[in-house]
Scaffold this motif. Structure first.
Motif, PDB file in Angstrom:
ATOM      1  N   ASN A 183      34.265 -28.041  52.796  1.00 43.44           N
ATOM      2  CA  ASN A 183      34.682 -29.175  51.967  1.00 43.44           C
ATOM      3  C   ASN A 183      35.413 -28.727  50.706  1.00 43.44           C
ATOM      4  O   ASN A 183      36.431 -29.311  50.321  1.00 43.44           O
ATOM      5  CB  ASN A 183      33.449 -30.008  51.608  1.00 43.44           C
ATOM      6  N   GLY A 184      34.905 -27.680  50.053  1.00 45.40           N
ATOM      7  CA  GLY A 184      35.552 -27.187  48.845  1.00 45.40           C
ATOM      8  C   GLY A 184      36.942 -26.645  49.122  1.00 45.40           C
ATOM      9  O   GLY A 184      37.874 -26.853  48.340  1.00 45.40           O
ATOM     10  N   PHE A 233      30.066 -26.991  49.933  1.00 43.90           N
ATOM     11  CA  PHE A 233      29.836 -28.330  49.410  1.00 43.90           C
ATOM     12  C   PHE A 233      29.431 -28.370  47.938  1.00 43.90           C
ATOM     13  O   PHE A 233      29.209 -29.441  47.406  1.00 43.90           O
ATOM     14  CB  PHE A 233      28.747 -29.037  50.236  1.00 43.90           C
ATOM     15  N   SER A 234      29.319 -27.240  47.271  1.00 47.77           N
ATOM     16  CA  SER A 234      28.878 -27.270  45.873  1.00 47.77           C
ATOM     17  C   SER A 234      30.028 -27.249  44.882  1.00 47.77           C
ATOM     18  O   SER A 234      29.837 -26.954  43.707  1.00 47.77           O
ATOM     19  CB  SER A 234      27.926 -26.098  45.593  1.00 47.77           C
ATOM     20  N   TYR A 235      31.239 -27.585  45.337  1.00 45.59           N
ATOM     21  CA  TYR A 235      32.367 -27.579  44.402  1.00 45.59           C
ATOM     22  C   TYR A 235      32.187 -28.588  43.258  1.00 45.59           C
ATOM     23  O   TYR A 235      32.624 -28.318  42.121  1.00 45.59           O
ATOM     24  CB  TYR A 235      33.693 -27.818  45.145  1.00 45.59           C
ATOM     25  N   PRO A 236      31.567 -29.794  43.465  1.00 47.58           N
ATOM     26  CA  PRO A 236      31.415 -30.707  42.325  1.00 47.58           C
ATOM     27  C   PRO A 236      30.607 -30.094  41.186  1.00 47.58           C
ATOM     28  O   PRO A 236      30.930 -30.295  40.007  1.00 47.58           O
ATOM     29  CB  PRO A 236      30.693 -31.926  42.933  1.00 47.58           C
ATOM     30  N   GLY A 246      44.108 -29.736  49.009  1.00 47.42           N
ATOM     31  CA  GLY A 246      44.694 -30.995  48.577  1.00 47.42           C
ATOM     32  C   GLY A 246      45.217 -30.926  47.154  1.00 47.42           C
ATOM     33  O   GLY A 246      46.291 -31.460  46.843  1.00 47.42           O
ATOM     34  N   ALA A 247      44.468 -30.257  46.260  1.00 44.58           N
ATOM     35  CA  ALA A 247      44.899 -30.127  44.869  1.00 44.58           C
ATOM     36  C   ALA A 247      46.178 -29.302  44.759  1.00 44.58           C
ATOM     37  O   ALA A 247      47.042 -29.580  43.926  1.00 44.58           O
ATOM     38  CB  ALA A 247      43.790 -29.493  44.034  1.00 44.58           C
ATOM     39  N   ARG A 248      46.310 -28.281  45.612  1.00 42.40           N
ATOM     40  CA  ARG A 248      47.525 -27.462  45.586  1.00 42.40           C
ATOM     41  C   ARG A 248      48.721 -28.239  46.126  1.00 42.40           C
ATOM     42  O   ARG A 248      49.857 -28.042  45.678  1.00 42.40           O
ATOM     43  CB  ARG A 248      47.320 -26.203  46.423  1.00 42.40           C
ATOM     44  N   LEU A 275      36.179 -22.340  42.407  1.00 41.15           N
ATOM     45  CA  LEU A 275      35.535 -23.291  43.310  1.00 41.15           C
ATOM     46  C   LEU A 275      35.159 -22.636  44.634  1.00 41.15           C
ATOM     47  O   LEU A 275      35.968 -21.951  45.250  1.00 41.15           O
ATOM     48  CB  LEU A 275      36.452 -24.488  43.566  1.00 41.15           C
ATOM     49  N   PRO A 276      33.935 -22.869  45.102  1.00 41.43           N
ATOM     50  CA  PRO A 276      33.518 -22.336  46.402  1.00 41.43           C
ATOM     51  C   PRO A 276      34.144 -23.138  47.527  1.00 41.43           C
ATOM     52  O   PRO A 276      34.615 -24.271  47.327  1.00 41.43           O
ATOM     53  CB  PRO A 276      31.999 -22.505  46.378  1.00 41.43           C
TER      54      PRO A 276
END
Length: 304
Positions: free
Chosen positions: A71-72, A174-177, A78-80, A170-171
C-alpha cells in the motif's frame, strides 16, 4: 453537494487499489461527479481482477504495478505521478466518503500542510483494532506533544511538495500514515484533523490476525518513537533500568554488603539503552537535515 463546494485548483486524488473491482466503480463515479476537474490516479498494485479496467472506464489515469509492492509503495507511486499542488489520498474499498473531501480541503486552506480524516470509535472494524488505534493515538500524542486523534488513517489531504519530501522515509507496507504524520510533526509542518465517519469496506472482508496485527502494533510503536524523538522513549527506559539497579544495589549492600552481578548488569543496560537513544536521535536529525538539503537543492534547480 454543489459544484462550487468541490472545486479546488490543482487537485489530484490518488487511490491505491488491489483487487477492488467491485468497490472502486462506485468510488470513482462519485469522485468524477463531484470533482470533474481533478486528476484521478488509481495505482493498481498487482491486482488479479479487473480493477484497472474498471478504473480506466471511469476516466482515471492508471499506474500499474506488475506485482503487489504494498500500500505504501502504491501511495508513493501515485505521489510521484501526479502533477497537482494538492494531493488527496483515499482507499478504494468504499470506506472513505468523497463527501468529506471538501471539508479536508477547507481545513487545508486554513494554513495546514496536511489534514487527516479522523475516524471515531464507531468507525473501527473491531474492538481489538479500536483499542490498538486508541493506544497508538495516545502514545503518539505523548511523544509529539500534539493531540493526534487518528494516527493510522489513510484518508488525508496534503500539499504535494511537502509530501514528496518524505517519500524516501515511507515504508512500502501499511504503516505509511504513521510515518508521514510523524515526519510532518518532526519537521514543524502543521497537521489538522477533521472528524469523519468511515463506512464498512466493500468487497473482500478484512480479518484481524492476532500474530500479524500484533507484530504490526509493535512496529508502529517503534516507528512513532524513532521517527519523532527516540530519546523520549529510550531515556525513560534507561532511567528505569538505572534506578532499578541502584535500588537493588542498596538492598544487597544493606543485607549482604555486596555489589552483585545483577546490579552491574542493570547499570550496564541503562548506559547502553541511553547510548542507543542518543545515536538514534542523531540519525533522526541527520535524516531530516538531509531531507531539507535535498528540498533546497530541488528548489534551486527549479529556480534556474
Amino acid at each position: 453537494m454543489t459544484k462550487a463546494n468541490t472545486e479546488h485548483p490543482s487537485l489530484a486524488i490518488v487511490i491505491p487499489a488491489k483487487n477492488e473491482a467491485i468497490a472502486i466503480n462506485g468510488v470513482l463515479k462519485k469522485l468524477r461527479e463531484y470533482f470533474p476537474a481533478a486528476e484521478l490516479l488509481v495505482v493498481d498494485d498487482g491486482s488479479t481482477d479487473k480493477t484497472a479496467d474498471v478504473a480506466s472506464e471511469n476516466g482515471a489515469t492508471i499506474v500499474k504495478h506488475p506485482y503487489s509492492l504494498g500500500n505504501g509503495a502504491a501511495v508513493k507511486a501515485g505521489a510521484r505521478a501526479c502533477s497537482c499542488d494538492i494531493l488527496v489520498l483515499m482507499d478504494a474499498d468504499g470506506q472513505h466518503d468523497p463527501d468529506d473531501i471538501p471539508r479536508l480541503l477547507e481545513k487545508l486552506d486554513e494554513g495546514y500542510d496536511m489534514v487527516v480524516g479522523a475516524r471515531g470509535r464507531e468507525s473501527q472494524a473491531s474492538i481489538g483494532r479500536a483499542l490498538a488505534n486508541a493506544f497508538y493515538n495516545r502514545f503518539a500524542s505523548l511523544i509529539t506533544g500534539h493531540s493526534i486523534p487518528d494516527l493510522t488513517s489513510g484518508f488525508r489531504a496534503v500539499r504535494t511538495n511537502r509530501f514528496r519530501r518524505f517519500l524516501y522515509l515511507l515504508p512500502n507496507g501499511f504503516s505509511y500514515p504513521t510515518t508521514i504524520t510523524m515526519a510532518f510533526f518532526r519537521s514543524g509542518y502543521p497537521v489538522g484533523y477533521v472528524p469523519i465517519q468511515a463506512a464498512r469496506r466493500q468487497g473482500r472482508p478484512s480479518h484481524l490476525s492476532p500474530v500479524k496485527d500484533g507484530v504490526r502494533f509493535l512496529i508502529i510503536l517503534f516507528k512513532v518513537a524513532t521517527l519523532y524523538s527516540p530519546l523520549k522513549v529510550f531515556f525513560p527506559a534507561s532511567a528505569l533500568l538505572f534506578l532499578t539497579g541502584l535500588f537493588y544495589y542498596l538492598y544487597t549492600f544493606l543485607t549482604m554488603h555486596k555489589f552483585t552481578n545483577m546490579s552491574t548488569l542493570l547499570f550496564t543496560a541503562a548506559v547502553l539503552v541511553f547510548l542507543m537513544g542518543l545515536i538514534s536521535e542523531q540519525i533522526t536529525a541527520l535524516n531530516y537535515r538531509d531531507s531539507d538539503d535535498s528540498n533546497n537543492r530541488h528548489q534551486d534547480n527549479k529556480a534556474r
